[in-house]
Write a protein that holds these residues in place. Sequence first.
Motif, PDB file in Angstrom:
ATOM      1  N   MET A 187     -19.190  29.786 -10.913  1.00  0.00           N
ATOM      2  CA  MET A 187     -19.399  29.031 -10.120  1.00  0.00           C
ATOM      3  C   MET A 187     -19.443  29.472  -8.619  1.00  0.00           C
ATOM      4  O   MET A 187     -20.346  29.463  -7.882  1.00  0.00           O
ATOM      5  N   ALA A 188     -18.610  30.520  -8.398  1.00  0.00           N
ATOM      6  CA  ALA A 188     -18.311  31.181  -7.237  1.00  0.00           C
ATOM      7  C   ALA A 188     -19.616  32.232  -6.986  1.00  0.00           C
ATOM      8  O   ALA A 188     -20.195  32.302  -5.748  1.00  0.00           O
ATOM      9  N   TRP A 189     -20.151  32.773  -7.917  1.00  0.00           N
ATOM     10  CA  TRP A 189     -21.501  33.644  -7.861  1.00  0.00           C
ATOM     11  C   TRP A 189     -22.712  32.629  -7.453  1.00  0.00           C
ATOM     12  O   TRP A 189     -23.251  33.154  -6.683  1.00  0.00           O
ATOM     13  N   GLU A 190     -22.786  31.691  -7.908  1.00  0.00           N
ATOM     14  CA  GLU A 190     -23.960  30.597  -7.657  1.00  0.00           C
ATOM     15  C   GLU A 190     -23.823  30.165  -6.276  1.00  0.00           C
ATOM     16  O   GLU A 190     -24.585  30.031  -5.489  1.00  0.00           O
ATOM     17  N   LEU A 191     -22.360  29.943  -6.173  1.00  0.00           N
ATOM     18  CA  LEU A 191     -22.149  29.395  -4.689  1.00  0.00           C
ATOM     19  C   LEU A 191     -22.358  30.362  -3.544  1.00  0.00           C
ATOM     20  O   LEU A 191     -22.841  30.032  -2.361  1.00  0.00           O
ATOM     21  N   GLN A 192     -22.115  31.784  -3.835  1.00  0.00           N
ATOM     22  CA  GLN A 192     -22.142  32.724  -2.940  1.00  0.00           C
ATOM     23  C   GLN A 192     -23.575  32.913  -2.374  1.00  0.00           C
ATOM     24  O   GLN A 192     -23.888  33.145  -1.160  1.00  0.00           O
ATOM     25  N   GLU A 193     -24.582  32.379  -3.275  1.00  0.00           N
ATOM     26  CA  GLU A 193     -26.140  32.451  -2.865  1.00  0.00           C
ATOM     27  C   GLU A 193     -26.510  31.805  -1.900  1.00  0.00           C
ATOM     28  O   GLU A 193     -27.432  31.665  -1.332  1.00  0.00           O
ATOM     29  N   ARG A 194     -25.369  30.415  -1.683  1.00  0.00           N
ATOM     30  CA  ARG A 194     -25.904  29.170  -1.071  1.00  0.00           C
ATOM     31  C   ARG A 194     -25.010  29.196   0.089  1.00  0.00           C
ATOM     32  O   ARG A 194     -25.307  28.163   1.124  1.00  0.00           O
ATOM     33  N   LEU A 207      -8.987  18.269  -9.371  1.00  0.00           N
ATOM     34  CA  LEU A 207     -10.310  18.748  -8.716  1.00  0.00           C
ATOM     35  C   LEU A 207      -9.843  19.775  -7.568  1.00  0.00           C
ATOM     36  O   LEU A 207     -10.729  20.664  -7.488  1.00  0.00           O
ATOM     37  N   ALA A 208      -8.803  19.603  -6.937  1.00  0.00           N
ATOM     38  CA  ALA A 208      -8.109  20.409  -5.868  1.00  0.00           C
ATOM     39  C   ALA A 208      -8.226  21.754  -6.647  1.00  0.00           C
ATOM     40  O   ALA A 208      -8.450  22.809  -5.823  1.00  0.00           O
ATOM     41  N   LEU A 209      -7.903  22.019  -7.679  1.00  0.00           N
ATOM     42  CA  LEU A 209      -7.601  23.320  -8.104  1.00  0.00           C
ATOM     43  C   LEU A 209      -8.976  24.000  -8.738  1.00  0.00           C
ATOM     44  O   LEU A 209      -9.153  25.214  -8.136  1.00  0.00           O
ATOM     45  N   VAL A 210      -9.945  23.172  -9.036  1.00  0.00           N
ATOM     46  CA  VAL A 210     -11.295  23.862  -8.970  1.00  0.00           C
ATOM     47  C   VAL A 210     -11.782  24.306  -7.800  1.00  0.00           C
ATOM     48  O   VAL A 210     -12.236  25.430  -7.439  1.00  0.00           O
ATOM     49  N   TYR A 211     -11.696  23.473  -6.640  1.00  0.00           N
ATOM     50  CA  TYR A 211     -12.011  23.599  -5.349  1.00  0.00           C
ATOM     51  C   TYR A 211     -11.284  25.045  -4.847  1.00  0.00           C
ATOM     52  O   TYR A 211     -11.987  25.855  -4.238  1.00  0.00           O
ATOM     53  N   LEU A 212      -9.995  24.986  -5.041  1.00  0.00           N
ATOM     54  CA  LEU A 212      -9.367  26.202  -4.647  1.00  0.00           C
ATOM     55  C   LEU A 212      -9.685  27.505  -5.330  1.00  0.00           C
ATOM     56  O   LEU A 212      -9.678  28.587  -4.539  1.00  0.00           O
ATOM     57  N   GLU A 213      -9.999  27.456  -6.667  1.00  0.00           N
ATOM     58  CA  GLU A 213     -10.214  28.492  -7.095  1.00  0.00           C
ATOM     59  C   GLU A 213     -11.782  29.143  -6.972  1.00  0.00           C
ATOM     60  O   GLU A 213     -11.832  30.154  -6.886  1.00  0.00           O
TER      61      GLU A 213
END
Length: 274
Positions: free
Chosen positions: A50-57, A110-116
């Motif tokens: 998820m973080a890798w995909e988000l990094q692109e955006r 859901l906060a934990l997903v967001y934080l991580e």
Amino acid sequence: MNFSSARQYFYQEIQQSDEHIDLAKAALYIAQEEYPKLDPEEYLNALDTMAWELQERLPDSRYPLRMVQSINQYLYEDLKFSGNKVDYYDPRNSFFNDVIDRRLGIPISLALVYLEVARRIDFPMVGVGMPGHFLIRPDIPDIEIFVDAFNGGEIIFAQDCEERLSQLYQQPVTLQPEFLAVVSNRQFLARMLTNLKFIYLKQQELEKTLAAVERILLLFPGLTLELRDRGLIYYQLGYYPQAVDDLQNYLAKVPDAQDASVIRRLLTELGKEE
């Protein structure tokens, strides 16, 4: 005590100093007691992806509001994470693997997903233990914005928090500084386990309630009310020697507790007057 392997992993994780506790791992070890075949690495890898995909955006300018908007778009519009408003008290909303798989959860999970995910893109955020509704915020000085992970990452301010608390408790609530205090990693995990404790207690699943209380006491051994509750659950399950130990310890710590007379009567019934 004869711990399961999941409990042992949880215990080992929380032996570290608070700032070094890996929340995602600890949350997955909590879930592993429910799902013994769960592979934590699978879900840690999912967070990395998820973080890798988000990094692109991410935007070129890493202003906090723009970063939050980018994370929100990815998690809530692209991946379709959402708050489970239909079945809020489903225990799966509190198990981190289920939250990642189903993309459904309650405020703290859901906060934990967001934080991580935010941590993995070097945008540190922290948990905020508002009563009744967990929030997060960027860990940046002088930035007083809060993010509601349950409601699509909605950005709110302190005044909004006061209004929400008043709605939640159905009476005017004056916002106190401690309502928006940052929680430690141990406090975060204890709040997750407290949610499970009350869900299972309501369902009368006493063995699972006991497991939640035991792990809260691993995090905070000095919590007298949890000690009392464990003793009462032991009593209900017929584990009388353990019940006596806990209830006697509870009275030794708080002899003037409001429920002391009730606990003493129970100990008398068990043949162990305090």
